[in-house]
Scaffold this active site. Structure first.
Site, PDB file in Angstrom:
ATOM      1  N   TRP A  71      26.030  34.523  -5.527  1.00 24.22           N
ATOM      2  CA  TRP A  71      26.247  33.423  -4.585  1.00 24.22           C
ATOM      3  C   TRP A  71      24.978  32.577  -4.519  1.00 24.22           C
ATOM      4  O   TRP A  71      23.887  33.123  -4.332  1.00 24.22           O
ATOM      5  CB  TRP A  71      26.581  33.929  -3.177  1.00 24.22           C
ATOM      6  CG  TRP A  71      26.592  32.778  -2.203  1.00 24.22           C
ATOM      7  CD1 TRP A  71      27.496  31.764  -2.144  1.00 24.22           C
ATOM      8  CD2 TRP A  71      25.598  32.481  -1.214  1.00 24.22           C
ATOM      9  NE1 TRP A  71      27.135  30.856  -1.170  1.00 24.22           N
ATOM     10  CE2 TRP A  71      25.968  31.271  -0.588  1.00 24.22           C
ATOM     11  CE3 TRP A  71      24.412  33.115  -0.799  1.00 24.22           C
ATOM     12  CZ2 TRP A  71      25.226  30.686   0.431  1.00 24.22           C
ATOM     13  CZ3 TRP A  71      23.669  32.524   0.228  1.00 24.22           C
ATOM     14  CH2 TRP A  71      24.089  31.323   0.826  1.00 24.22           C
ATOM     15  N   GLU A 120      30.864  33.758  -6.163  1.00 19.86           N
ATOM     16  CA  GLU A 120      31.336  33.472  -4.799  1.00 19.86           C
ATOM     17  C   GLU A 120      31.201  31.987  -4.463  1.00 19.86           C
ATOM     18  O   GLU A 120      30.113  31.432  -4.490  1.00 19.86           O
ATOM     19  CB  GLU A 120      30.532  34.303  -3.792  1.00 19.86           C
ATOM     20  CG  GLU A 120      30.962  34.096  -2.341  1.00 19.86           C
ATOM     21  CD  GLU A 120      30.132  34.933  -1.362  1.00 19.86           C
ATOM     22  OE1 GLU A 120      29.077  35.482  -1.759  1.00 19.86           O
ATOM     23  OE2 GLU A 120      30.534  35.034  -0.187  1.00 19.86           O
ATOM     24  N   LYS A 159      31.871  28.512  -1.885  1.00 23.65           N
ATOM     25  CA  LYS A 159      31.721  28.196  -0.461  1.00 23.65           C
ATOM     26  C   LYS A 159      32.052  26.730  -0.248  1.00 23.65           C
ATOM     27  O   LYS A 159      31.798  25.903  -1.127  1.00 23.65           O
ATOM     28  CB  LYS A 159      30.278  28.500  -0.040  1.00 23.65           C
ATOM     29  CG  LYS A 159      30.057  28.472   1.442  1.00 23.65           C
ATOM     30  CD  LYS A 159      28.745  29.150   1.816  1.00 23.65           C
ATOM     31  CE  LYS A 159      28.543  29.078   3.319  1.00 23.65           C
ATOM     32  NZ  LYS A 159      27.446  29.874   3.801  1.00 23.65           N
ATOM     33  N   ASP A 181      35.271  34.948   0.126  1.00 22.74           N
ATOM     34  CA  ASP A 181      34.701  35.266   1.433  1.00 22.74           C
ATOM     35  C   ASP A 181      35.586  34.603   2.485  1.00 22.74           C
ATOM     36  O   ASP A 181      35.847  33.396   2.418  1.00 22.74           O
ATOM     37  CB  ASP A 181      33.263  34.732   1.496  1.00 22.74           C
ATOM     38  CG  ASP A 181      32.539  35.094   2.788  1.00 22.74           C
ATOM     39  OD1 ASP A 181      33.124  34.886   3.865  1.00 22.74           O
ATOM     40  OD2 ASP A 181      31.393  35.558   2.719  1.00 22.74           O
ATOM     41  N   HIS A 190      34.575  31.164   3.964  1.00 19.97           N
ATOM     42  CA  HIS A 190      34.075  30.099   3.088  1.00 19.97           C
ATOM     43  C   HIS A 190      35.065  28.985   2.792  1.00 19.97           C
ATOM     44  O   HIS A 190      34.938  28.291   1.781  1.00 19.97           O
ATOM     45  CB  HIS A 190      33.579  30.709   1.773  1.00 19.97           C
ATOM     46  CG  HIS A 190      32.261  31.394   1.931  1.00 19.97           C
ATOM     47  ND1 HIS A 190      31.469  31.765   0.870  1.00 19.97           N
ATOM     48  CD2 HIS A 190      31.581  31.758   3.043  1.00 19.97           C
ATOM     49  CE1 HIS A 190      30.375  32.343   1.321  1.00 19.97           C
ATOM     50  NE2 HIS A 190      30.421  32.359   2.639  1.00 19.97           N
ATOM     51  N   HIS A 231      34.854  39.394   0.295  1.00 20.76           N
ATOM     52  CA  HIS A 231      33.861  39.509   1.353  1.00 20.76           C
ATOM     53  C   HIS A 231      34.632  39.407   2.659  1.00 20.76           C
ATOM     54  O   HIS A 231      34.968  38.321   3.113  1.00 20.76           O
ATOM     55  CB  HIS A 231      32.802  38.403   1.257  1.00 20.76           C
ATOM     56  CG  HIS A 231      31.644  38.793   0.392  1.00 20.76           C
ATOM     57  ND1 HIS A 231      30.497  38.047   0.290  1.00 20.76           N
ATOM     58  CD2 HIS A 231      31.456  39.886  -0.396  1.00 20.76           C
ATOM     59  CE1 HIS A 231      29.659  38.657  -0.531  1.00 20.76           C
ATOM     60  NE2 HIS A 231      30.217  39.767  -0.963  1.00 20.76           N
ATOM     61  N   ASP A 250      31.569  29.381   9.255  1.00 16.58           N
ATOM     62  CA  ASP A 250      31.198  30.594   8.526  1.00 16.58           C
ATOM     63  C   ASP A 250      30.210  31.405   9.359  1.00 16.58           C
ATOM     64  O   ASP A 250      29.057  31.577   8.980  1.00 16.58           O
ATOM     65  CB  ASP A 250      30.575  30.169   7.179  1.00 16.58           C
ATOM     66  CG  ASP A 250      30.172  31.350   6.322  1.00 16.58           C
ATOM     67  OD1 ASP A 250      30.889  32.365   6.331  1.00 16.58           O
ATOM     68  OD2 ASP A 250      29.138  31.259   5.632  1.00 16.58           O
ATOM     69  N   ASP A 257      30.168  34.570  10.299  1.00 14.40           N
ATOM     70  CA  ASP A 257      29.921  35.966   9.930  1.00 14.40           C
ATOM     71  C   ASP A 257      29.947  36.918  11.123  1.00 14.40           C
ATOM     72  O   ASP A 257      29.062  37.747  11.282  1.00 14.40           O
ATOM     73  CB  ASP A 257      28.598  36.084   9.158  1.00 14.40           C
ATOM     74  CG  ASP A 257      28.684  35.439   7.787  1.00 14.40           C
ATOM     75  OD1 ASP A 257      29.366  35.996   6.919  1.00 14.40           O
ATOM     76  OD2 ASP A 257      28.086  34.359   7.585  1.00 14.40           O
ATOM     77  N   ASP A 260      31.033  41.320   4.680  1.00 17.17           N
ATOM     78  CA  ASP A 260      29.946  40.348   4.788  1.00 17.17           C
ATOM     79  C   ASP A 260      29.950  39.748   6.190  1.00 17.17           C
ATOM     80  O   ASP A 260      30.654  38.779   6.456  1.00 17.17           O
ATOM     81  CB  ASP A 260      30.111  39.245   3.726  1.00 17.17           C
ATOM     82  CG  ASP A 260      28.890  38.331   3.684  1.00 17.17           C
ATOM     83  OD1 ASP A 260      27.866  38.686   4.299  1.00 17.17           O
ATOM     84  OD2 ASP A 260      28.963  37.268   3.028  1.00 17.17           O
TER      85      ASP A 260
HETATM   86  C1  LIG Z   1      24.015  37.588   2.231  1.00 11.92           C
HETATM   87  C2  LIG Z   1      25.243  37.270   1.406  1.00 11.92           C
HETATM   88  O1  LIG Z   1      25.001  37.269   0.074  1.00 11.92           O
HETATM   89  C3  LIG Z   1      25.824  35.961   1.820  1.00 11.92           C
HETATM   90  O2  LIG Z   1      26.366  36.193   3.104  1.00 11.92           O
HETATM   91  C4  LIG Z   1      26.902  35.375   0.932  1.00 11.92           C
HETATM   92  O3  LIG Z   1      27.762  36.339   0.435  1.00 11.92           O
HETATM   93  C5  LIG Z   1      27.616  34.394   1.759  1.00 11.92           C
HETATM   94  O4  LIG Z   1      28.713  34.647   2.155  1.00 11.92           O
HETATM   95  C6  LIG Z   1      26.936  33.147   2.145  1.00 11.92           C
HETATM   96  O5  LIG Z   1      27.640  32.433   3.073  1.00 11.92           O
HETATM   97 MN   LIG Z   2      29.897  36.251   1.378  1.00 12.20          MN
END
Ligand SMILES: C[C@H](O)[C@H](O)[C@@H](O)C(=O)CO
Ligand SMILES: [Mn+2]
Length: 418
Positions: free
Chosen positions: A185, A226, A228, A259, A262, A286, A294, A296, A326
């Site tokens: 990523w 990955e 985004k 993810d 994303h 993810h 995003d 998390d 993630d």
């Molecule tokens: C830390 C990770 O690699 C990161 O979260 C990545 O996977 C991501 O989702 C960035 O938005």
């Molecule tokens: Mn991710």
């Protein structure tokens, strides 16, 4: 095991059996599924290589809950606690900045030996490792570009780092006897509308081709890419968009990483799995929870988590899907975050496996959408909790919220002293 857990389990089994579901077989299948626990939840994505560097790359951790891990040993100790509270045998996902070394080594110089302690630990624990190059939190990523950078020297630095990462991943796979999934990523993108969208994508494509030019035995390592939609500071344009990596992954035989955070806020990844796996051999997830962006957040038992699990089960896509987590929440106990998110992910898979998939598919083909809706809704209150409790107990892990007391004790005895 507590007799009441066994009694409830036996009652639940009868109910599921009336729809042709063999619960013992389901639990056997569930125990084979590995979820990759992301190490970066344990220390707010700081890593150990450059302790003074701020998190960059357009991702952010909020919260200052005390007790995060400060050293590789602390992180491993915390992971051991989390793993002991999660049923099944799983994997741990490392980022390059989690190298365990006293050497002053930059990202492009990393070697397998800098991760030797992680491999020894993983062997002791009987778990596999996954890996990620860290293309952020570094002076050479300060302007938001890495593998697509217009400057040859900077781009080459990141190419070298990504190549080094694949060698480390290969060593994990070889040493541990479990394939390592390496996820690429890169945060590259513009805050404001770019004039040239094409050139950075051409550079990213060429850089990735260079990174992947060395053949690595897929038994040891498989690569994932990955995408985004946006990040903080890359709101208008991300080089590695979904379309970019769909094309890249499909033409290069790389796994596509989806993810959950994303995409557009109302766009879900559950609806993408069957399409991508129609054309791609493997997939990386993810599992995350985007709250308006995003963000998390820790994974909860929400509709999208259940829908992801259903897609994987109903389409028999689990054997080709690598499940990684993630999220990073610095506002709650770091270990509890892992336990909640991972237990939910496994529990969602169990719930999906406890649905009468074949029966529902037949009903759908007959066009009886009334029965489809009725059954799907009734199954939402079938006693999956009794099966989950039995599964936790039979795996030697705490039943229901009993795990929380263990985390609290650990917090008092260990984390509060950090
Ligand atoms: C830390 C990770 O690699 C990161 O979260 C990545 O996977 C991501 O989702 C960035 O938005
Ligand atoms: Mn991710």
């Amino acid at each position: 095991m507590d007799q009441s857990i066994i009694n409830s389990y036996n009652e639940a089994k009868k109910l599921y059996a009336s729809h042709g579901i063999n619960v013992d077989e389901v639990l056997e299948k569930l125990s084979q599924i590995k979820v990759s626990l992301h190490c970066w939840q344990g220390d707010d994505v700081r890593g150990f290589l450059f302790k003074d560097k701020e998190l960059s790359g357009g991702i952010a951790v909020t919260g200052s809950y005390p007790g995060r891990a400060n050293t590789p040993n602390e992180l491993r100790q915390d992971l051991e606690i989390a793993l002991s509270l999660i049923p099944g045998k799983h994997k741990v996902n490392l980022h390059a900045i989690y190298a365990d070394t006293t050497e002053k080594v930059d990202l492009d110089e990393l070697e397998p030996r800098h991760f030797a302690s992680w491999v020894d630990w993983a062997k002791e624990q009987g778990i596999g490792l996954d890996f990620n190059p860290t293309c952020f939190s570094h002076p050479k990523a300060a302007d938001g570009f890495t593998l697509s950078h217009a400057d040859d020297d900077i781009r080459n630095f990141w190419i070298k780092h990504c190549k080094a990462s694949r060698k480390i991943a290969e060593s994990f796979g070889r040493e541990l006897g479990q394939t390592c999934v390496t996820n690429f990523w890169v945060p590259d993108g513009y805050k404001d509308t770019p004039v040239d969208r094409l050139a950075p994508r051409e550079r990213l494509k060429n850089s990735l081709d260079e990174v992947f030019s060395e053949e690595i035995n897929p038994q040891y390592n498989i690569d994932a890419v990955e995408s985004k939609l946006f990040g903080i500071g890359s709101e208008s344009y991300v080089v590695g968009s979904h379309e970019f990596y769909m094309g890249y992954g499909l033409t290069r035989g790389k796994a596509i990483c989806l993810d959950a955070g994303h995409f557009h806020p109302t766009e879900v990844i559950s609806n993408k799995l069957s399409s991508i796996l129609m054309f791609s051999e493997q997939l990386l997830l993810h599992v995350s929870r985007p709250v308006r962006w995003d963000s998390d957040h820790v994974v909860t038992m929400d509709d999208e988590l259940l829908e992801i699990a259903r897609e994987l089960v109903r389409g028999d896509l689990l054997p080709r899907t690598n499940i990684g987590l993630d999220f990073f929440d610095g506002s709650i106990n770091h270990i509890a975050a892992w336990v909640i998110g991972t237990r939910n992910t496994i529990k969602a898979l169990l719930r999906a496996m406890l649905e009468p998939v074949e029966e529902l598919k037949k009903i759908e083909l007959l066009g009886d959408y009334t029965t489809r809706l009725a059954l799907v809704e009734e199954f939402k209150s079938y006693p999956f909790g009794a099966v989950w409790d039995y599964y936790c107990a039979s795996q030697g892990t705490p039943v229901r919220e009993q795990w929380l007391a263990e985390v609290k004790t650990y917090e008092q005895e260990v984390l509060s002293a950090r």
